[in-house]
Design a protein around this motif. Structure first.
Motif, PDB file in Angstrom:
ATOM      1  N   SER A 108      26.772  -9.655 -23.753  1.00  0.00           N
ATOM      2  CA  SER A 108      26.548  -9.738 -22.310  1.00  0.00           C
ATOM      3  C   SER A 108      27.777 -10.234 -21.564  1.00  0.00           C
ATOM      4  O   SER A 108      27.953  -9.932 -20.381  1.00  0.00           O
ATOM      5  N   GLU A 109      28.642 -10.982 -22.252  1.00  0.00           N
ATOM      6  CA  GLU A 109      29.858 -11.489 -21.612  1.00  0.00           C
ATOM      7  C   GLU A 109      30.941 -10.412 -21.512  1.00  0.00           C
ATOM      8  O   GLU A 109      31.854 -10.519 -20.699  1.00  0.00           O
ATOM      9  N   HIS A 138      21.505  -8.400 -23.798  1.00  0.00           N
ATOM     10  CA  HIS A 138      21.479  -9.401 -22.730  1.00  0.00           C
ATOM     11  C   HIS A 138      21.961 -10.767 -23.202  1.00  0.00           C
ATOM     12  O   HIS A 138      21.880 -11.743 -22.450  1.00  0.00           O
ATOM     13  N   GLN A 139      22.452 -10.846 -24.414  1.00  0.00           N
ATOM     14  CA  GLN A 139      22.852 -12.116 -25.007  1.00  0.00           C
ATOM     15  C   GLN A 139      24.342 -12.115 -25.312  1.00  0.00           C
ATOM     16  O   GLN A 139      24.918 -11.067 -25.610  1.00  0.00           O
ATOM     17  N   PRO A 140      24.983 -13.311 -25.244  1.00  0.00           N
ATOM     18  CA  PRO A 140      26.379 -13.396 -25.666  1.00  0.00           C
ATOM     19  C   PRO A 140      26.498 -13.081 -27.160  1.00  0.00           C
ATOM     20  O   PRO A 140      25.543 -13.315 -27.899  1.00  0.00           O
ATOM     21  N   GLU A 178      19.438  -7.921 -27.611  1.00  0.00           N
ATOM     22  CA  GLU A 178      20.793  -8.417 -27.893  1.00  0.00           C
ATOM     23  C   GLU A 178      21.792  -8.016 -26.817  1.00  0.00           C
ATOM     24  O   GLU A 178      22.819  -8.686 -26.640  1.00  0.00           O
ATOM     25  N   HIS A 223      25.340  -4.810 -19.209  1.00  0.00           N
ATOM     26  CA  HIS A 223      24.451  -5.143 -20.327  1.00  0.00           C
ATOM     27  C   HIS A 223      23.863  -3.890 -20.985  1.00  0.00           C
ATOM     28  O   HIS A 223      22.693  -3.878 -21.352  1.00  0.00           O
TER      29      HIS A 223
END
Length: 205
Positions: free
Chosen positions: A44-45, A39-41, A37, A50
């Protein structure tokens, strides 16, 4: 409102402990690192590296645990002097954790539990290097704490909060504190604090 994105790791525990010690209202969002998670929006944003922890203060994201601790302490006006030599001493011990304690103990954990662990191929050179450096750093703490109640002196600060979860992980590192009685006493006193217990519990999913 403060929102903390974290996981149950020493770096994550630093911030949940600090939030409890400072009494700041907050929400905790647990990031599933195993599921990627981080690395995921939207995470990550908000976090360029990250990695947890990440603090969002209103709409402003703040990454890196040391920066978060300074932000929270300044916000609450506690656990970090506002200026002068006393502030400098706290920051020196905080940065020792960020630059040495975390990386060295983290690498020792990795090579003990991940790289080659359970496959009959431990990296003995890495284990020796990071094990030796971990013991050296414990020696630095032992010398400091022989005549100081806390890392920055007589007062408990974010320097102690930053280092405590890493030192607390010593059994997982195959390290005993029997040769470091001042460190063991310091860790026990911190672990007995009610806010620390709440912070450790809060870091768990």
């Amino acid at each position: 409102m403060l929102t903390l994105y974290t996981a149950d790791t020493p770096n994550g525990q630093k911030i949940t402990i600090a939030l409890e010690e400072l009494g700041l209202p907050h929400r905790v969002h647990h990031v599933n690192l195993s599921a990627g998670e981080q690395h995921q929006p939207p995470f990550s944003e908000m976090s360029p590296n990250h990695k947890i922890p990440l603090l969002v203060d209103e709409t402003t994201p703040i990454f890196e645990s040391g920066a978060i601790l300074i932000h929270l302490a300044d916000k609450a006006g506690q656990l970090l002097p506002a200026s002068g030599e006393a502030r400098s001493v706290v920051l020196q011990w905080l940065f020792l954790q960020v630059g040495s304690i975390g990386p060295m103990l983290g690498q020792l954990w990795f090579f003990r539990h991940s790289a080659g662990a359970g496959k009959g191929k431990p990296n003995e050179q890495a284990l020796e290097r990071y094990g030796r450096e971990t013991l050296r750093l414990l020696g630095v703490f032992e010398e400091r704490l022989r005549d100081k109640a806390y890392l920055a002196g007589d007062q408990y600060t974010i320097a102690d909060i930053a280092s405590f979860p890493w030192i607390r992980s010593h059994p997982e590192l195959g390290v005993t504190l029997s040769d470091y009685p001042a460190v063991a006493d310091w860790a026990a006193r911190i672990e007995a604090r009610p806010a620390v217990q709440r912070g450790l519990a809060s870091a768990k999913p």
